[in-house]
Design a protein around this motif. Sequence first.
Motif, PDB file in Angstrom:
ATOM      1  N   SER A 233       0.803  -1.226   0.000  1.00  0.00           N
ATOM      2  CA  SER A 233       0.000   0.000   0.000  1.00  0.00           C
ATOM      3  C   SER A 233       0.834   1.275   0.000  1.00  0.00           C
ATOM      4  O   SER A 233       0.268   2.366  -0.105  1.00  0.00           O
ATOM      5  N   THR A 234       2.177   1.178   0.114  1.00  0.00           N
ATOM      6  CA  THR A 234       2.988   2.387   0.239  1.00  0.00           C
ATOM      7  C   THR A 234       3.962   2.537  -0.930  1.00  0.00           C
ATOM      8  O   THR A 234       4.377   1.566  -1.554  1.00  0.00           O
ATOM      9  N   LYS A 235       4.341   3.780  -1.176  1.00  0.00           N
ATOM     10  CA  LYS A 235       5.299   4.052  -2.248  1.00  0.00           C
ATOM     11  C   LYS A 235       6.652   3.432  -1.942  1.00  0.00           C
ATOM     12  O   LYS A 235       7.346   2.968  -2.857  1.00  0.00           O
ATOM     13  N   GLU A 236       7.043   3.385  -0.676  1.00  0.00           N
ATOM     14  CA  GLU A 236       8.314   2.772  -0.305  1.00  0.00           C
ATOM     15  C   GLU A 236       8.310   1.268  -0.598  1.00  0.00           C
ATOM     16  O   GLU A 236       9.333   0.713  -1.028  1.00  0.00           O
ATOM     17  N   SER A 237       7.169   0.622  -0.377  1.00  0.00           N
ATOM     18  CA  SER A 237       7.065  -0.808  -0.680  1.00  0.00           C
ATOM     19  C   SER A 237       7.291  -1.063  -2.163  1.00  0.00           C
ATOM     20  O   SER A 237       8.005  -2.004  -2.545  1.00  0.00           O
ATOM     21  N   VAL A 238       6.698  -0.224  -3.003  1.00  0.00           N
ATOM     22  CA  VAL A 238       6.891  -0.354  -4.448  1.00  0.00           C
ATOM     23  C   VAL A 238       8.369  -0.202  -4.799  1.00  0.00           C
ATOM     24  O   VAL A 238       8.931  -1.003  -5.565  1.00  0.00           O
ATOM     25  N   ASP A 239       9.014   0.804  -4.235  1.00  0.00           N
ATOM     26  CA  ASP A 239      10.434   1.053  -4.532  1.00  0.00           C
ATOM     27  C   ASP A 239      11.311  -0.117  -4.102  1.00  0.00           C
ATOM     28  O   ASP A 239      12.215  -0.546  -4.844  1.00  0.00           O
ATOM     29  N   ILE A 240      11.071  -0.639  -2.919  1.00  0.00           N
ATOM     30  CA  ILE A 240      11.873  -1.752  -2.397  1.00  0.00           C
ATOM     31  C   ILE A 240      11.733  -2.982  -3.281  1.00  0.00           C
ATOM     32  O   ILE A 240      12.725  -3.641  -3.626  1.00  0.00           O
ATOM     33  N   ILE A 241      10.496  -3.300  -3.676  1.00  0.00           N
ATOM     34  CA  ILE A 241      10.259  -4.488  -4.497  1.00  0.00           C
ATOM     35  C   ILE A 241      10.814  -4.297  -5.901  1.00  0.00           C
ATOM     36  O   ILE A 241      11.387  -5.220  -6.491  1.00  0.00           O
ATOM     37  N   ARG A 242      10.689  -3.101  -6.440  1.00  0.00           N
ATOM     38  CA  ARG A 242      11.259  -2.808  -7.765  1.00  0.00           C
ATOM     39  C   ARG A 242      12.776  -3.046  -7.757  1.00  0.00           C
ATOM     40  O   ARG A 242      13.316  -3.704  -8.658  1.00  0.00           O
ATOM     41  N   LYS A 243      13.436  -2.537  -6.739  1.00  0.00           N
ATOM     42  CA  LYS A 243      14.889  -2.709  -6.643  1.00  0.00           C
ATOM     43  C   LYS A 243      15.257  -4.175  -6.402  1.00  0.00           C
ATOM     44  O   LYS A 243      16.255  -4.666  -6.961  1.00  0.00           O
ATOM     45  N   ALA A 244      14.475  -4.868  -5.601  1.00  0.00           N
ATOM     46  CA  ALA A 244      14.756  -6.283  -5.337  1.00  0.00           C
ATOM     47  C   ALA A 244      14.624  -7.110  -6.607  1.00  0.00           C
ATOM     48  O   ALA A 244      15.446  -8.002  -6.878  1.00  0.00           O
ATOM     49  N   LYS A 245      13.623  -6.832  -7.399  1.00  0.00           N
ATOM     50  CA  LYS A 245      13.466  -7.542  -8.671  1.00  0.00           C
ATOM     51  C   LYS A 245      14.674  -7.287  -9.573  1.00  0.00           C
ATOM     52  O   LYS A 245      15.208  -8.216 -10.203  1.00  0.00           O
ATOM     53  N   ALA A 246      15.104  -6.032  -9.634  1.00  0.00           N
ATOM     54  CA  ALA A 246      16.268  -5.701 -10.464  1.00  0.00           C
ATOM     55  C   ALA A 246      17.531  -6.384  -9.966  1.00  0.00           C
ATOM     56  O   ALA A 246      18.450  -6.658 -10.742  1.00  0.00           O
ATOM     57  N   ASP A 247      17.542  -6.715  -8.663  1.00  0.00           N
ATOM     58  CA  ASP A 247      18.692  -7.375  -8.039  1.00  0.00           C
ATOM     59  C   ASP A 247      18.595  -8.898  -8.122  1.00  0.00           C
ATOM     60  O   ASP A 247      19.428  -9.600  -7.545  1.00  0.00           O
ATOM     61  N   GLY A 248      17.575  -9.389  -8.818  1.00  0.00           N
ATOM     62  CA  GLY A 248      17.464 -10.827  -9.027  1.00  0.00           C
ATOM     63  C   GLY A 248      16.709 -11.583  -7.959  1.00  0.00           C
ATOM     64  O   GLY A 248      16.691 -12.826  -7.974  1.00  0.00           O
ATOM     65  N   VAL A 249      16.067 -10.886  -7.029  1.00  0.00           N
ATOM     66  CA  VAL A 249      15.287 -11.566  -5.991  1.00  0.00           C
ATOM     67  C   VAL A 249      14.016 -12.141  -6.619  1.00  0.00           C
ATOM     68  O   VAL A 249      13.366 -11.485  -7.441  1.00  0.00           O
ATOM     69  N   ASN A 250      13.660 -13.364  -6.223  1.00  0.00           N
ATOM     70  CA  ASN A 250      12.461 -14.037  -6.746  1.00  0.00           C
ATOM     71  C   ASN A 250      11.245 -13.539  -5.968  1.00  0.00           C
ATOM     72  O   ASN A 250      10.635 -14.266  -5.183  1.00  0.00           O
ATOM     73  N   VAL A 251      10.894 -12.259  -6.176  1.00  0.00           N
ATOM     74  CA  VAL A 251       9.833 -11.621  -5.419  1.00  0.00           C
ATOM     75  C   VAL A 251       8.722 -11.169  -6.358  1.00  0.00           C
ATOM     76  O   VAL A 251       8.981 -10.659  -7.451  1.00  0.00           O
ATOM     77  N   THR A 252       7.487 -11.383  -5.911  1.00  0.00           N
ATOM     78  CA  THR A 252       6.295 -10.868  -6.585  1.00  0.00           C
ATOM     79  C   THR A 252       5.441 -10.183  -5.533  1.00  0.00           C
ATOM     80  O   THR A 252       5.680 -10.300  -4.333  1.00  0.00           O
ATOM     81  N   CYS A 253       4.419  -9.451  -5.991  1.00  0.00           N
ATOM     82  CA  CYS A 253       3.577  -8.757  -5.015  1.00  0.00           C
ATOM     83  C   CYS A 253       2.202  -8.484  -5.586  1.00  0.00           C
ATOM     84  O   CYS A 253       1.971  -8.587  -6.790  1.00  0.00           O
TER      85      CYS A 253
END
Length: 423
Positions: A233-253
């Motif tokens: 629900s937060t802009k920071e959450s979007v930023d963190i997940i975007r960066k994690a995806k770019a870093d190769g983390v197997n994360v979805t949301c």
Amino acid sequence: MTTLIKGAFCYTGAGFTKLDILIKDGKINTLGTSISTNGVDAVFYAQDKYLIPGFVDVHVHLREPGFSYKETIKTGTMAGAKGGYTAVCPMPNLNPVPDSVENINVQLDIIKKDACINVYPFASITKGRQGRGELVDFESLKELAVGFSDDGTGIQLGEDMQRAMQECARLGKIISAHCEVNDLLKGGYIHDGEYCRAHNHKGICSASEYEQIARDCVLAKQTGVKYHVCHISTKESVDIIRKAKADGVNVTCETGPHYLTMCDNDLQEDGRFKMNPPLRSEQDRLALLQGIADGTIDVIATDHAPHSAEEKSKGLAGSAMGVVGLETAFGVLYTKLVKTGTVTLEKLIELMSINPRKIFGLPGGVIAEGEVADLVLLDLDARWTVDPSEFASMGKATPFEGWQLQGKNVLTICGGNVVYEAL
């Protein structure tokens, strides 16, 4: 039984093609342009409506066993069918908590008896869904649960989440995480923003969500687990997940329809506006829309969370957290996102039908001969007003009450069976 849908604009994965669809023995038997009605048991004339793979909601609360005064598997799946869903994944805040084979089988027995659409339950991560302490026996539950979640409670200790991730990575199972730092809540119940301060409420800070997401993304990279973040629900959450995806983390949301279409300035002194996480700021809402646009956000899930009328009658401070959403999701999103040009219809189908299946390994999602017939027919011209008294769900609390919407499901077919019709 054979069913024929004639003249539908059929979703092909790249667009829409006008076709007839013959369904037999639970599967799509034939696609064509002039399939005969001879010998067919049921014929539906689509009249240029849109046929797509059924929606999948990977975050719902069906409340049974344990809380059937709020909702039952029967009424919850009926609500899903009405809203165009052919599969839902219920969360484990139940009694008994599905933290063992014995307990999850209680739920599975009711599903087998009463569900009208596919239901794939989550097991909890911790015993009793406490968010800390003893972990469940993941090995024994891996074939019975779609994944593992303590939804409603964040896993408070990093070492507990790390051990859970290691087990799920070993077993090839997904963790679907409710991220919330209890020490940062401080009795809050709406977003710590403009409305909160103007009306003397207690606020929930954004950090209570995104700090745990940041921690978990580090752990997910270390363990290699499939990691899915619930209801961001937060802009920071979007930023963190975007960066994690770019870093190769197997994360979805996922995020929810209400977070994409409302903000804390839309709040009213009414329990139907109270959910967890809360409606955030307009800046957060815009960041979520950007996350949809750039692919950071993979799924839209409703977090359908029914409560009794009494539980939702105590204003923002006293009401239970949670709103219903299965019957309004498509209409709200089509009206507010597609009709405004924010997203395409094809993108919305990806978010509601295709991506959830890919991430959670569920069948369907393709309209082709030989594929399972889990389908919905959408009338994109239908105009309607959200009236909770007409809901199939026992829960009636929705922030969308009274909204004028366009776009509605008129036919749901699950496993070849017609489970909802309004043609």
